[in-house]
Design an enzyme around this catalytic site. Structure first.
Site, PDB file in Angstrom:
ATOM      1  CE  LYS A  91     -26.322  50.477  -9.212  1.00  7.73           C
ATOM      2  NZ  LYS A  91     -26.360  49.458  -8.142  1.00  7.73           N
ATOM      3  CD  GLN A 141     -24.044  48.502  -5.338  1.00  9.89           C
ATOM      4  OE1 GLN A 141     -24.835  49.308  -5.816  1.00  9.89           O
ATOM      5  NE2 GLN A 141     -23.557  47.485  -6.038  1.00  9.89           N
ATOM      6  CG  ASP A 190     -31.662  46.696  -6.666  1.00 10.14           C
ATOM      7  OD1 ASP A 190     -31.469  46.940  -7.879  1.00 10.14           O
ATOM      8  OD2 ASP A 190     -30.858  47.018  -5.769  1.00 10.14           O
TER       9      ASP A 190
END
Ligand code: NAP
Length: 308
Positions: free
Chosen positions: A55, A99, A122
């Site tokens: 990422k 994460q 997210d």
């Protein structure tokens, strides 16, 4: 066989999205805004490290700034919360990503609820979940938005069609179902307690598999001509399974020989592809779209925060 004519090429579409994001970043940069994403990694999970690394690399190639904050496996809830508070207070930070998976000692819902919702790239914050549910999407989870982008760009009709989502996770299944519903599909959600899975999925004109069980979806689950989207991602590390999943597929065997593993999905691609109308491969399907949408969400957060 590759079934090239049926392939929904996530890699190609992700490249298109990245090009668009890169152009937006260039415009923002000229105005003195370089979008920045801060990723939080807890522990030493090798797959998580790879994801965070890739990422960060993608963001950098598009001209954005990316910082990674790595906490020990035994970091406490309080330590993680202090870090989130610090990032929330930092005016340089546009997007915050934690994460998954987090260690079992951490209350993940509490952490996601603590992230500034405008920087929640997210889309896991309850405020963003609620806005999506109300049909007023703001920050939406990257995997389902990536899938919607792919369906839109491939001109796959959604309105009025029967869509079945297998999986009801907060990250993929539920937001996926909600996006399809808002796009006027008739949506069914299946999960581990669903009776007669094949009977339900066999009704789908659009079938999304987000199950986390390798090759669960076989031809018996799929209607002729259905659009099949495979979210699953599994490393296959034994030759026997590779040969069984991809008989006679020289490319897969060569990849296995080179890397000692290949990726497979929740769909048994070799047996399902002949029946499907369109189908995403693994790798090269949903995975690249997810990262592309993260870059798009980071730019979105940078603009939202500044009212741009
Ligand atoms: P998850 O949280 O484990 O959820 C899996 C869902 O599948 C659950 O709702 C579960 O039902 C359901 N399920 C499990 N076994 C089933 C069965 N035999 N029949 C019907 N439903 C069943 O997984 P997730 O986070 O949504 O991820 C799903 C898959 O996508 C994983 O392989 C993951 O690695 C992959 N993934 C890929 C990307 C990408 O970018 N490509 C992104 C995210 C996830 P219950 O709710 O009843 O337990």
């Amino acid at each position: 066989m590759e079934f090239a004519d049926k392939k929904l090429d996530g890699s190609r579409i992700a490249a298109e999205i990245r090009d668009e994001v890169s152009a937006e970043v260039a415009i923002l940069t000229k105005r003195g805004v370089i979008p920045r994403l801060d990723a939080v990694l807890v522990g030493e999970d090798p797959a998580s490290k790879v994801y965070v690394g890739s990422k960060a690399k993608t963001l950098a190639t598009l001209g954005m700034i990316s910082e990674t904050h790595h906490l020990r496996e035994d970091a406490s809830q309080a330590e993680l919360e202090t870090l989130i508070d610090r990032l929330n207070a930092d005016s340089e930070v546009d997007g915050i990503l934690v994460q998954l998976p987090l260690p079992g000692t951490i209350d993940a819902a509490e952490i996601f609820g603590r992230i500034d919702p405008v920087r929640d790239v997210d889309g896991f914050h309850p405020e963003n979940v609620g806005l999506l549910q109300q049909g007023r999407p703001r920050m939406v989870p990257c995997t389902p938005t990536g899938i919607m982008e792919m369906l839109r760009r491939e001109e796959i009709e959604i309105k009025g069609r029967r869509a079945v989502v297998v999986g009801r996770s907060d990250i993929v299944g539920k937001p996926m179902a909600m996006l399809l519903l808002h796009a006027h599909a008739t949506v069914t959600i299946c999960h581990s307690r669903t009776r007669d899975l094949a009977e339900v999925t066999g009704q789908a004109e659009i079938l999304i598999a987000a199950v986390g069980v390798r090759s669960l979806i076989g031809p018996e689950h799929v209607a002729d001509g259905a659009v099949v989207v495979d979210v699953g991602m599994h490393r296959v590390t034994d030759l026997e399974t590779v040969e069984r999943l991809y008989p006679g597929n020289e490319k897969k065997l060569a990849a296995f020989e080179k890397r000692g593993a290949v990726l497979a999905g929740d769909v048994d691609y070799t047996r399902v592809a002949p029946k499907a109308g369109r189908i995403t491969p693994v790798p090269g399907g949903v995975g690249p779209l997810t990262i592309a949408m993260l870059t798009a969400n980071t730019v979105k957060a940078a603009k939202l925060r500044r009212g741009l």
